[in-house]
Design a protein around this motif. Structure first.
Motif, PDB file in Angstrom:
ATOM      1  N   GLY A   1      -6.068  -8.355  -6.100  1.00 44.74           N
ATOM      2  CA  GLY A   1      -5.549  -7.986  -4.792  1.00 44.74           C
ATOM      3  C   GLY A   1      -5.241  -6.504  -4.723  1.00 44.74           C
ATOM      4  N   LEU A   2      -5.361  -5.943  -3.537  1.00 43.19           N
ATOM      5  CA  LEU A   2      -5.080  -4.525  -3.315  1.00 43.19           C
ATOM      6  C   LEU A   2      -4.341  -4.378  -1.999  1.00 43.19           C
ATOM      7  N   HIS A   3      -3.230  -3.634  -2.051  1.00 42.02           N
ATOM      8  CA  HIS A   3      -2.475  -3.322  -0.833  1.00 42.02           C
ATOM      9  C   HIS A   3      -2.253  -1.818  -0.802  1.00 42.02           C
ATOM     10  N   VAL A   4      -2.804  -1.159   0.193  1.00 42.08           N
ATOM     11  CA  VAL A   4      -2.622   0.279   0.373  1.00 42.08           C
ATOM     12  C   VAL A   4      -1.951   0.517   1.716  1.00 42.08           C
ATOM     13  N   ASP A   5      -0.848   1.261   1.686  1.00 42.09           N
ATOM     14  CA  ASP A   5      -0.100   1.536   2.921  1.00 42.09           C
ATOM     15  C   ASP A   5       0.814   2.722   2.647  1.00 42.09           C
ATOM     16  N   LYS A   6       1.612   3.063   3.604  1.00 43.14           N
ATOM     17  CA  LYS A   6       2.558   4.163   3.429  1.00 43.14           C
ATOM     18  C   LYS A   6       3.904   3.624   2.960  1.00 43.14           C
ATOM     19  N   GLY A   7       4.474   4.272   1.932  1.00 37.87           N
ATOM     20  CA  GLY A   7       5.825   3.954   1.496  1.00 37.87           C
ATOM     21  C   GLY A   7       5.984   2.658   0.750  1.00 37.87           C
ATOM     22  N   ILE A   8       4.951   2.156   0.102  1.00 41.80           N
ATOM     23  CA  ILE A   8       5.098   0.922  -0.675  1.00 41.80           C
ATOM     24  C   ILE A   8       5.134   1.279  -2.160  1.00 41.80           C
TER      25      ILE A   8
ATOM     26  N   VAL B   1      -1.367   1.672  -7.922  1.00 41.06           N
ATOM     27  CA  VAL B   1      -2.697   2.266  -8.032  1.00 41.06           C
ATOM     28  C   VAL B   1      -2.590   3.733  -8.456  1.00 41.06           C
ATOM     29  N   ASP B   2      -3.307   4.083  -9.506  1.00 39.03           N
ATOM     30  CA  ASP B   2      -3.277   5.451 -10.022  1.00 39.03           C
ATOM     31  C   ASP B   2      -3.746   6.435  -8.940  1.00 39.03           C
ATOM     32  N   PRO B   3      -3.051   7.551  -8.747  1.00 41.70           N
ATOM     33  CA  PRO B   3      -3.475   8.532  -7.740  1.00 41.70           C
ATOM     34  C   PRO B   3      -4.920   9.004  -7.921  1.00 41.70           C
TER      35      PRO B   3
ATOM     36  N   GLU C   1      -1.060  11.716  -1.479  1.00 38.28           N
ATOM     37  CA  GLU C   1       0.166  12.309  -0.952  1.00 38.28           C
ATOM     38  C   GLU C   1       0.621  11.577   0.309  1.00 38.28           C
ATOM     39  N   GLN C   2      -0.295  10.909   0.964  1.00 39.04           N
ATOM     40  CA  GLN C   2       0.013  10.215   2.220  1.00 39.04           C
ATOM     41  C   GLN C   2       0.089   8.704   2.045  1.00 39.04           C
TER      42      GLN C   2
END
Length: 346
Positions: free
Chosen positions: A219-226, A294-296, A307-308
């Protein structure tokens, strides 16, 4: 009518009456067959009687042909009727001997059931669908870029060795995890997104706890501030939905090339309830999946600005979950198609 014609007709009438009696007295199908051959054959009594035709005047002979043909047709009909009667008698006698007892219980029909791997995978998908995850799929033959490089595996990482990976061509391999689909998702879509990736994966492993082909769900979750707290909350909810509301969950620090920080997720052993046993190696805990932030570098490689945006990911083996769920200690049982074993899990 001449005397010769009268005598011939009388002879045919007598033949008809005698033949009817013999047909009526026939008690077996073989007897009917023999009578048919005797009465209607080229050397039968009708043909024998027609030898008198030479004494009949020429102008009267057509009536003899009509009478003999009518007699043959009548005998054919009688023989067919008697044959049907005997066949029906034989059938009724046979049915009487083999009469069905409707009071006997019927035979039990064995019904198939869903394979435990499929059942567990669908349940995992259902739980994460409730948290807003969409299912994504990708190719099983994958390139090195998506399977390793984009996921931050260094060139000398052991997972790239042929002793661990099944290579097809120079840069094409059978995927070792379903993580390449995460990379494909990040390259194809703009965040935010939540995706669940089920599928078969391949590695050079074969023993009681490993198989060269097995199934993963990532699973992958990408969002702001998590962050890590959101990951722990989601995975704790998943474990309790899957294994029961009283399930204890813990996160241990670990390492994966594509997440930082990385964690292993354990649940209290379902066999000993955390007391310690042979299955959990006396630890009281069973590992069910790996996860992390997730690694940057992975985000950056996929065109996502770290950064975002931030994200977390996890991966689990469906077979390991099934073995934990059903108390199975040898993974090979799940692939042997032994009906005696599978019927116990139906």
């Amino acid at each position: 009518m001449s005397d010769a014609l009268h005598a011939l007709f009388r002879r045919l009438d007598e033949l008809e009456q005698v033949a009817y009696g013999r047909i009526a007295e026939a008690l077996e199908l073989d007897a009917v067959t023999a009578l048919r051959r005797e009465l209607l054959g080229k050397k039968g009594p009708i043909q024998d009687a027609l030898r008198l035709l030479k004494d009949v005047p020429a102008e009267q002979r057509p009536s003899v042909g009509a009478r003999s043909n009518a007699l043959k047709a009548a005998l054919e009909a009688k023989l067919d009727g008697r044959q049907r009667e005997l066949e029906e008698e034989r059938l009724n006698a046979d049915l009487s001997r083999r009469r069905v007892d409707l009071d006997l219980p019927g035979r039990r029909v064995r019904r198939g059931a869903m394979h435990p791997i499929t059942a567990v995978r669908l349940e995992i998908e259902h739980i994460f669908a409730g948290m807003g995850f969409l299912v994504a799929r990708g190719p099983e033959a994958e390139c090195d870029l998506f399977n390793f490089e984009a996921l931050n595996f260094p060139p000398d990482h052991p997972a790239r060795d042929t002793q661990d990976t099944l290579l097809l061509e120079a840069s094409l391999l059978l995927r070792t995890h379903t993580s390449p689909v995460q990379v494909r998702t990040m390259l194809a879509y703009e965040p935010p997104y939540r995706v669940l990736v089920p599928g078969a994966v391949y590695r050079r492993d074969d023993d009681v706890t490993h198989s060269p082909m097995f199934h993963q769900v990532e699973g992958l979750h990408v969002d702001k501030g998590i962050g890590l707290a959101h990951l722990k909350g989601a995975l704790s909810h998943f474990a309790r939905e899957l294994l029961g509301p009283q399930t204890k969950v813990r996160l241990r620090a670990s390492y994966f090339p594509f997440t930082e920080p990385s964690v292993e997720v354990d649940v209290a052993c379902i066999f000993c309830k955390g007391a310690g046993c042979r299955v959990c190696k006396e630890s009281g805990w069973l590992e069910i999946l790996g996860a992390g932030i997730v690694d940057p570098n992975v985000l950056r490689h996929c065109g996502v600005d770290p950064e975002q945006w931030s994200g977390w990911a996890f991966g689990m083996g469906v077979e390991r979950i099934a073995m934990t769920r059903y108390g199975i200690q040898d993974i090979r049982l799940l692939f042997e198609s032994d009906q005696r074993f599978l019927s116990q899990l139906a």
